[in-house]
Design an enzyme around this catalytic site. Structure first.
Site, mmCIF file in Angstrom:
data_model
loop_
_atom_site.group_PDB
_atom_site.id
_atom_site.type_symbol
_atom_site.label_atom_id
_atom_site.label_comp_id
_atom_site.label_asym_id
_atom_site.label_seq_id
_atom_site.Cartn_x
_atom_site.Cartn_y
_atom_site.Cartn_z
ATOM 1 C CG PHE A 883 18.897 -19.698 -4.281
ATOM 2 C CD1 PHE A 883 19.378 -18.606 -3.585
ATOM 3 C CD2 PHE A 883 18.342 -20.738 -3.543
ATOM 4 C CE1 PHE A 883 19.296 -18.532 -2.203
ATOM 5 C CE2 PHE A 883 18.257 -20.680 -2.152
ATOM 6 C CZ PHE A 883 18.737 -19.562 -1.487
ATOM 7 C CD GLU A 1230 16.449 -16.555 -9.565
ATOM 8 O OE1 GLU A 1230 15.268 -16.913 -9.574
ATOM 9 O OE2 GLU A 1230 17.199 -16.752 -8.614
#
Ligand SMILES: Cc1cc2nc3c(=O)[nH]c(=O)nc-3n(C[C@H](O)[C@H](O)[C@H](O)COP(=O)(O)OP(=O)(O)OC[C@H]3O[C@@H](n4cnc5c(N)ncnc54)[C@H](O)[C@@H]3O)c2cc1C
Ligand code: FES
Ligand code: FES
Length: 1299
Positions: A883, A1230
């Site tokens: 992100f 992530e």
């Protein structure tokens, strides 16, 4: 029945259908998956078996079911993954081993992997490791990083089959099912009988739009060809099939040469070998291998060169069907075979009814793009490959964006023949692919060499001639103009070196290859002991296999498109904009509406509820209204009875446009025109102006980062079923955010959310791409179901998915950095410009996260930074694993790297000097203790033996001119949780049934990250029952409402806590009963509780951390905690081609007390490989008018098996505790993606070494991804310097330069 014979009657019903459609829709076997439809991913792999009545032999070979025409299958047996084993009967060892080795995550690629290896084992029960790797070359996986798959299958190898290396952290003591070839499925005897007795006659299959004729004799074939000269001869269908599927080419008649024996004949003669044009590339390979073994070495030059090329052509599944004649007749500009065949003096026999002619395969044979001298009624009968002569040297070279399963960027076939006993050139041929519309001959260059000795002077003249002769315009299709031109030179140089060696010249050729054999097996290390005293039954902290691993491996796992077709079901296809910025003047749907099977066509005007979705407070249209703002924007939808009908009709919708001015594609233009999604963000700390004034050095630089396609293996898929009562709608979707889908559908239809339920069984990979975009597609599909009152399915094709759904944000990072001579960074001013595309989506949140992570591991006391989401006319970019963090960290690490380059110091020294050293405040004033960051860093340096290897790298670079090595260590500090506090909550519902079995529901979705497995572990511990009693069926908004997205590496943290809460409630409720009967069993306590009217169902809730970020005060606590890691990678770069290989990677990650180390290591490895793809391989290319070129695995390369580091060691930091998450664990989905950048920085260091040889020093620009093109050009070798700069000012380049 999942090994099924194919007979004429099946074929008759499915003329224009591929095998995958047949297995799914006719035979109802959904095990093989659709990943791309074009032979590029291997998800649909099945085994074909054929009996040859002449040799009495049964041949087994793997094929891509998505490209295999059903008409080609008569008489074959098809074995799908379901046929070889099942969880209900008996597993096949191939299925068991991939599961036990933790080789499946989302599981979507797993059946394809299983079938590739199964086929290999049918042909060779004890393969070599190399054969296993090669077999998997045609199979892509986006989740695992491949290491566990390779390790699992390593156990079949002869040498190590007794040593189960892949399972050392699972169940080392557990026995694996032995492979017993005698137990395999037998070939259906009826097909043998049929083949022996069948009266051979021409078969004709007539379909809706195509007639397929399959003759049995050459005469008949030639007659048909003369009657229908425009009808193509189909063989492997690997080229023709793509044209029909993706380019909409219609052939009313197709003639199959598949049953014509003459096309398969192979004749060996003293002068050479004659191979039937119908021979598959795999057969050609076997024939050549045999010849090379049996002939004297001097005769084998061309054969060996062809073999070298063949080993790199496509993947095994394609090579098993694609034919030699098909490759030649297709006349691809970058065919790997044609340049070698041409250079090697080969010829083809062409035949028509008029007779035969033998034609040399030379420069005159290929006349243009996809065109040869073949007359319309002619076919290629055979190919003659002559043996090489004494004094002749032939070599083939290729460079491709990926080492395996990728079409070459440039390839070459080169031959030289010397006068006897001398080094004077008598004859020479140089052919290139990839530098023109067809195979190109460099004749004028050759003339510079003939009659001259083979030495540098001769070759220097040849290079000069080549630069003039083989040219490419600045806007040449495929781009990479300078790189491709320089490759023609460097491949010729390689040939020069090879021939020198061959001539045993006294000149010492520079090292061109380094062997990487005998690399030790990779390690996955962690403190495997759960605390002493933990009960045997308690699975927390243990390497439990993914709960669905066996379902993945057997093909039983159900994905959205696997749900059986329901009565009256329709299919939806969307019509997308062909313009980047235009007014829609008219949409003409009349033709589409009149087409067969079409039920409905609708536009935004037909939406009864909200016509837009709001993300971060900005509206985004569901279907375009009046104006389109990017190519690929959804304009209207077509609904029909079948997918082919819906596709055909959507292509028939005519949208009329009036172009609007001011198209914006790049961030530079967006900045110039002030085109942003607001707000922009900024953050400041310390006194930057003063710090710059006081710094010893100030340096300014920039880096551009390309976007990244999610390439989840399962494309966007959904099925909406109207229940016919009270406006209720049931939505099955492949989404990370069921609640968003539910709300989107309700708002679009104007009904309450309570009437809509969204169900997610599992997702075939998501990586952030199945949140916002899925909710819009679901709204459109639901509208179709609403209007038609029938179930509607929408499954995007790979190309559509890539076009419509956006990607990771490309970012331009500009920085100014102030630092002292000792390496301390004292000031930084960093600007980020993210290309958001045409709608806001989550871009503002992405640019916020970019600023929050800009410090990474470094304590820079004076910094200021701004970030902006630029509004452009490209598809809207969206969330993607990390992100924004992978982008911001790249900018910062590049800045730190530049500081090291300015100072001429090792980068790790500068990194270390600037790291947070003690409990500190971040630039947004969040306190944290970096102890574990520093521990990861130190352990990584130690484990990777950095100091020693740095010296080795320097030595290697000194000794080698054209190969360079680089090594880099990168740290990461990654914040876990959502800065928007409310998104950190989670809920769960746990039922205990009377038999003691437990059904857990929670808000997280299973997309391969193993959340269901971890949650089962939590429930098992809390209820104190064996794992086998806990079941998770699906994620559903009916069971658990108001879920938050499974994202931000926070899924298990939140949902695990909610499940823990529910289980603790239930455990407490059962306590009195347990006390009454301490010797009872779980089942007896549950039964008693029911009789005593104690509720056996409980909800659980987790409020989450109170996270926030105050952008006005520029302070906050946006993360619950940090996950730390460090990674060291070493690469070896070929400066001539920019190709590189990751030699070794050592990664140390702090993930607290892992709930499931095998799952966490899977996440670490998978994310690392995705990062490696992001920073070194994956390139999205757009045309100058904003059209995405890269729409499938053919054009867009994600890492494959060949890209896994040769040695890949992962270590989990021991003794780490985290009070902020369940059982002291940490989120890991992530963070380690960014560590793929260690490969980028190692490459950059290797490039720097090459530049130093070229007399260049100091910082230089290398944008991301550091593709071979960029790395090669940055090396600035004599070959790249010979290429004149393209005149880009006057000519439009082929592709946009993003971001
Ligand atoms: C995923 C993928 C990866 C690939 N990678 C590579 C690669 O790395 N390197 C490379 O070189 N190629 C590559 N290819 C291309 C592949 O090698 C060719 O598509 C293949 O060789 C064509 O053979 P075919 O039998 O499938 O031809 P078909 O698709 O059956 O036919 C192709 C064309 O050739 C004509 N044709 C076929 N046979 C004859 C004949 N005997 N006489 C006259 N005309 C004939 C057909 O009429 C048609 O026009 C790849 C293809 C795919 C799908
Ligand atoms: S779906 Fe067949 S290869 Fe991708
Ligand atoms: S497990 Fe391979 S694609 Fe998901």
């Amino acid at each position: 029945m999942s090994c099924f014979p194919v007979r004429l009657q099946e074929v008759r019903q499915a003329v224009s259908v591929c095998l995958r459609s047949l297995t799914v829709w006719a035979v109802r076997l959904t095990g093989s998956k659709y990943g791309c439809g074009g032979g590029g991913c291997g998800a649909c792999t099945v085994m074909l078996s054929r009996y040859d009545p002449q040799t009495k032999h049964i041949h087994h070979f793997s094929v891509n079911a998505c490209l295999m025409p059903v008409c080609q299958l008569h008489g074959a047996a098809v074995t799908t993954v379901e046929g070889i084993g099942s969880t209900k009967t008996r597993l096949h060892p191939v299925q068991e081993r991939i599961a036990k080795a933790h080789g499946s995550q989302c599981g979507f690629c797993t059946p394809g992997m299983v079938m590739s290896i199964y086929t290999l084992l049918r042909n060779k029960p004890q393969p070599t490791m190399e054969e296993i790797r090669e077999t998997l070359g045609g199979n892509l996986c986006r989740c695992t990083g491949y290491r566990p798959i390779i390790e699992g299958y390593r156990t079949f190898c002869e040498v190590i089959s007794s040593f189960i290396s892949g399972f050392h952290h699972t169940s080392g003591k557990e026995k694996l099912l032995p492979l017993d070839p005698t137990q395999e499925l037998i070939f259906p005897p009826e097909l043998i009988r049929m083949a022996e007795s069948e009266e051979r006659a021409t078969q004709t299959f007539r379909g809706e739009r195509m007639t397929w004729i399959s003759p049995i004799s050459l005469d008949e074939l030639l007659q048909l060809k003369s009657q229908h000269p425009q009808a193509p001869v189909v063989m492997g269908n690997t080229n023709l099939g793509l044209d029909i599927k993706f380019k909409g080419v219609i052939h009313p008649i197709i003639i199959s040469g598949f049953r014509v024996r003459e096309l398969f004949e192979v004749t060996e003669k003293p002068e050479g070998v004659c191979i039937g044009a119908g021979s598959s590339l795999s057969t050609v390979r076997s024939v050549l291998e045999k010849c090379v073994c049996s002939l004297p070495a001097e005769h084998t030059q061309t054969l060996a060169a062809l073999l070298e090329q063949l080993s790199h052509v496509a993947g095994e599944q394609i090579r098993n069907v694609a034919t030699l004649g098909g490759n030649i007749a297709s006349a691809y500009p970058n065919s790997d075979l044609n340049p070698v065949l041409a250079a090697g003096r080969c010829s083809v026999v062409l035949q028509s009814r008029e007779g035969k002619r033998e034609v040399p395969l030379d420069k005159d044979f290929f006349v243009g793009f996809g065109k040869t001298v073949l007359k319309p009624d002619e076919i290629v009968l055979s190919v003659f490959i002559p043996v090489s002569r004494k004094g002749e040297v032939v070599r083939a070279f290729r460079h491709a964006p990926r080492k395996e399963n990728a079409l070459a960027t440039v390839n070459a076939g080169l031959r030289v023949w010397f006068e006897e006993g001398s080094n004077v050139v008598k004859e020479m041929s140089v052919y290139y692919g990839g530098v023109g519309p067809c195979t190109v001959s460099a004749e004028r260059t050759v003339q510079q060499v003939i009659g001259r000795p083979w030495n540098e002077a001769t070759l220097s003249d040849a290079y000069r001639a080549l630069v003039d002769e083989v040219t490419l315009g600045a806007s040449a299709p495929g781009g990479k103009v300078m790189f491709r031109r320089s490759l023609t030179l460097s491949l010729l140089f390689r040939f020069y070196l090879h021939v020198l060696q061959h001539l045993k010249d006294t000149v010492r050729p520079p090292s061109t290859s380094t062997t990487h054999t005998n690399t030790p097996p990779p390690r996955q290390c962690y403190c495997s002991d759960v605390p002493s005293g933990q009960s045997e039954q308690d699975p927390v902290g243990r390497a439990v296999q993914h709960q669905a691993a066996l379902s993945h491996a057997t093909g039983e796992a159900v994905y959205c498109d696997d749900f059986p077709r329901t009565q009256g079901e329709l299919f939806l296809s969307v019509v997308t904009s062909a313009r980047a910025h235009a007014r829609i003047t008219h949409i003409d749907v009349s033709r589409a509406l009149s087409m067969p099977g079409v039920v409905d066509v609708f536009t935004a005007d037909d939406i009864p509820g909200k016509k837009f979705r709001s993300f971060t407070g900005i509206d985004e249209e569901i279907l375009a209204q009046g104006e389109v703002t990017c190519v690929g924007q959804m304009v209207c939808a077509v609904v029909a009875d079948t997918k082919p009908h819906a596709k055909l009709a959507s292509a028939a919708v005519k949208v009329h446009y009036e172009d609007l001015p001011d198209r914006i594609f790049t961030v530079e233009v967006a900045v110039e025109k002030r085109s942003f999604f607001l707000p922009q963000r900024e953050i400041q700390r310390g006194d930057v102006t003063k710090a710059f004034q006081e710094a010893d050095h100030v340096y300014e630089g920039e880096i551009r980062l390309g976007g990244q396609e999610h390439f989840y293996m399962e494309t966007q898929s959904m099925l909406v079923i109207p229940l016919g009562e009270e406006k209720e709608m049931k939505v099955y979707a492949s989404t990370q955010h069921p609640t968003m889908v539910q709300e989107a559908v309700a708002e679009t239809l104007g009904i309450p959310s309570s009437r809509v339920s969204c169900h997610v069984k599992r997702i075939g990979g998501a990586f952030g791409g199945k949140v916002t975009k899925t909710s819009i597609l679901a709204s459109i599909t639901a509208l179709a179901a609403w209007r038609s009152e029938r179930p509607v399915r929408c499954v995007l094709d790979r190309g559509e998915d890539m076009l419509i759904t956006g990607a990771r944000h490309p970012v331009l990072g500009k920085y100014k950095v102030g630092f002292m001579s000792d390496g301390r960074i004292t000031a930084a001013d960093v600007r980020y410009y993210a290309n958001a595309g045409h709608t806001p989506d989550e871009s503002v949140l992405v640019i916020e996260k970019i600023l929050l992570h800009m410090d990474n591991a470094y304590n820079i006391l004076n910094l200021c930074s701004q970030s902006a989401a630029c509004k452009t006319n490209l598809p809207s970019n969206t969330a993607f694993r990390g992100f924004g963090v992978p982008q911001t960290l790249m900018v910062i690490e590049n800045m730190v790297n530049d500081v090291a380059m300015v100072l001429g110091r090792p980068a790790e020294e500068i990194r270390e000097k600037n790291m947070y050293k003690e409990t500190s405040l971040t630039h947004y004033k969040m306190e944290f203790d970096p102890e574990n960051l520093l521990r990861c860093w130190e352990e990584c340096k130690e484990r990777s033996e950095l100091d020693r290897r740095r010296l080795d790298v320097a030595r290697f670079n000194q000794q080698n001119r054209w190969k360079k090595r680089g090594i880099a260590v990168i740290p990461i500090k990654y914040g876990i949780g959502f800065a928007e506090g409310f998104l950190n909550q989670a809920a769960a519902l746990v039922h205990i049934y009377k038999d003691g079995s437990v059904l857990v529901s929670h808000g997280g979705t299973e997309m391969g990250q193993g959340i269901h497995t971890k949650v089962q572990q939590v429930a098992s511990r809390e209820l104190d029952v064996p794992l086998s009693m806990i079941h998770i069926s699906e994620t559903s908004t009916s069971s658990v409402p108001n879920t938050c997205p499974s994202a931000a590496s926070f899924g298990t943290d939140a949902n695990g806590m909610a499940v823990k809460d529910a289980c603790q409630t239930l455990y407490k409720r059962l306590e009195p009963i347990r006390k009454q009967d301490p010797n009872g069993t779980w089942q007896s306590w549950v039964a008693k509780a029911f009789l005593e009217r104690i509720s056996l169902s409980a909800t659980g809730f987790y409020r989450g951390h109170d996270l926030y970020m105050d952008w006005v005060k520029q302070e906050g606590r946006p993360y619950a905690y940090f996950t730390y890691a460090a990674c060291c990678s070493e690469v070896e770069l070929d400066c001539l081609t920019g190709e590189y290989r990751t030699v070794r990677t050592d990664l140390v990650a702090d993930i607290g007390q892992s709930i499931n180390p095998s799952i966490d290591i899977g996440q670490i490895e998978g994310a690392f490989m995705q990062g490696l793809g992001l920073y070194t391989m994956e390139e999205l290319k757009f045309s100058p008018s904003g059209v995405l070129y890269t729409r499938g695995p053919g054009q867009y390369k994600i890492p494959a098996v060949c890209d896994v580091p040769l040695q890949f060691n992962v270590y989990l930091l021991s003794g780490s505790h985290n009070p902020h998450a369940i059982y002291s664990s940490k989120g890991i989905g992530e963070p380690t993606l960014f560590l793929g950048s260690s490969v980028f920085f190692a490459l950059k260091e290797a490039v720097a070494a090459a530049r130093s040889d070229a007399g260049l020093s100091g910082p230089f620009t290398l944008h991301s991804p550091a593709t071979p093109e960029r790395a090669c050009v940055a090396c600035s070798t004599c070959f790249t310097q010979m290429i004149p700069q393209a005149e880009t000012e006057t000519t439009q380049p082929w592709a946009l330069e993003l971001p």
